[in-house]
Design an enzyme around this catalytic site. Structure first.
Site: not given
Ligand code: GCO
Length: 475
Positions: A167, A375
């Site tokens: 990301e 994810e």
């Molecule tokens: C959160 C996010 C993360 C991400 C993940 C991205 O709530 O902090 O949803 O958990 O999805 O780290 O790669």
């Protein structure tokens, strides 16, 4: 319509990231990451939560892998913490850090769970941030490569699937536009410059990977929120195209074609925000194309061309209260609007399984590459009842609908390598704390009280176990 079955060997997985689960933030020679420092500054995270202990996966990984094995998981995606391996970002590797990941990988393999290793999930060594500003300086390219090659050499024989950058789009947007991730800057020129250097680092590492891990597969994980038009009015259609170009193709085209999308590059050149592209840069980008696209899918975003003046970039909803996220966008180009046809989560994320099918098809058609869902999941306020039960039927409904969308996409011809649900255990949400839970396994702690960190199987754990055992026939 008769749907295709999930292919044999489909990677039914779950995912995590080092800072969100490991804890042990200064154990065994680990150096500080930018998150170890940032999360402790006042007011930066939800109620000041940090990952010092997280869910203590560093010390409890054997217990966690045993639960994965009980579930029948086929793949586990995790990230390596760069400052665990290089406490100062470079130099000689810290053997204790490498040994931790080696134990984890060996334990996974012993249980027939495919390791999917993420090289970078946001925990930049603080030393490199201090020395030259991390992603803002081209020296990061060689340092990142040195770190990655250390892992390639150590784990080439054991790890087949590798994720390069996780990301980049979401992390650097927060870090350089919204000021909500370290180094908390709000400057679009610096944002595009940092992204350009991250693209070069990503491509350089992929090119190097081919020499070290000839039988492996590598790709970045992209936070893909496919764009929808708010209506069929031409102004909304144009806003949707603009958003798709600048919020998605900017990253995906650069990863997969080795060049920036033309219209977006033109706008940014006009505004003076385009990155400095030096001679040789485009060759580097085009020599480091991925084997697959990793997609982190949570939601679609809907865009309008109405009232485009004066829109601001999105402020994050950290409250867990519906309806509190303001519209955002770029003046003259696009603005987000609520989609009246979809439900939203408590953090205002659109719940849209059809959007996943659309995402997978857009990726497969445009880039002609296999895709891995690295994810997908639902953050919620789970309740522990009777001491050892969590009835997360809402999460089962969410995951079931998204797995069905995967099967539709496979039936549409998408080559889907696997589906990694986010997350295996509950984790620390970077900005939303421990209250926002994603896991199949509940971890007993809250923002400050780590209690006993007991692991408790949620109802979704038993559901996913059946899905895996039937290779997706029983949903
Ligand atoms: C959160 C996010 C993360 C991400 C993940 C991205 O709530 O902090 O949803 O958990 O999805 O780290 O790669």
């Amino acid at each position: 319509r008769k749907l295709k079955a999930f292919p044999a060997g489909f990677l039914w997985g779950a995912a995590s990231a080092a800072y969100q689960v490991e804890g042990a933030w200064d154990a065994d020679g680990k150096g500080p990451s930018v998150w170890d420092v940032f999360a402790k500054l006042p007011g930066k995270t939800f109620q000041g939560s940090n990952g010092d202990v997280a869910v203590d996966h560093y010390h409890r990984f054997a217990e966690d892998v045993a639960l994965m094995a009980e579930m029948g998981l086929k793949a586990y995606r995790f990230s390596v913490s760069w400052p665990r391996i290089f406490p100062q970002g470079r130099g000689e590797p810290n053997e204790a850090g490498l040994a931790f990941y080696e134990h984890l990988i060996d334990t996974l393999i012993a249980h027939h769970i495919e390791p999917v290793l993420t090289l970078y999930h946001w925990d930049m060594p603080q030393a490199l941030q201090d020395e030259y500003g991390g992603w803002e300086d081209r020296r990061i390219i060689a340092d990142f490569e040195h770190y990655c090659v250390t892992l390639f050499q150590r784990f080439a024989g054991k790890v087949k699937y590798w994720v390069s950058l996780n990301e980049q789009n979401y992390n650097l947007t927060n870090a350089y536009q919204l000021g909500t991730h370290p180094p908390a800057v709000e400057d679009r020129k610096r944002f595009f410059a940092a992204n350009h250097i991250a693209f070069l680092a990503n491509a350089s590492v992929i090119a190097t990977f081919r020499r070290h891990v000839p039988n492996g597969l590598i790709g970045p994980s992209f936070a893909y929120s496919p764009a929808y038009p708010g209506s069929s009015a031409p102004a909304d259609m144009l806003a949707f195209e603009n958003a798709e170009e600048l919020t998605n193709h900017w990253w995906l085209d650069t990863y997969c074609f080795g060049r920036y999308p033309q219209a977006a590059l033109t706008w940014l050149t006009e505004t003076g925000e385009a990155p400095d592209i030096l001679p040789g840069d485009l060759e580097i980008l085009s020599q480091g194309l991925p084997d697959f696209v990793g997609v982190n899918y949570y939601q679609t975003l809907t865009y309008t061309g109405n009232a485009l003046d004066g829109v601001t970039l999105q402020r994050i909803n950290t409250t867990g209260q519906k309806g509190t996220t303001p519209a955002s966008g770029i003046p003259g180009l696009y603005k987000t609007m609520a989609n009246p046809f979809v439900e939203t989560s408590n953090w205002d994320w659109a719940i849209d399984p059809t959007g996943l099918r659309i995402a997978l098809r857009r990726l497969a058609s445009r880039y002609a590459l296999p895709v891995m869902i690295t994810e997908n999941g639902l953050g919620e306020f789970d309740q522990l009842v009777a001491g050892d039960r969590v009835h997360d039927d809402y999460r089962i409904a969410y995951l079931k609908a998204h797995v069905e969308a995967c099967q539709q996409a496979i039936s549409d011809g998408v080559q889907l390598l696997g589906y990694c649900a986010w997350s295996f255990t509950d984790i620390l949400s970077w900005l939303n704390g421990y209250q926002k839970r994603y896991g199949f396994v509940y971890v007993d702690r809250d923002e400050r009280d780590t209690r006993d960190l007991r692991r408790i199987r949620k109802d979704s754990f038993h559901w996913y176990k059946k899905v895996i055992a039937s290779n997706g026939e029983i949903l």
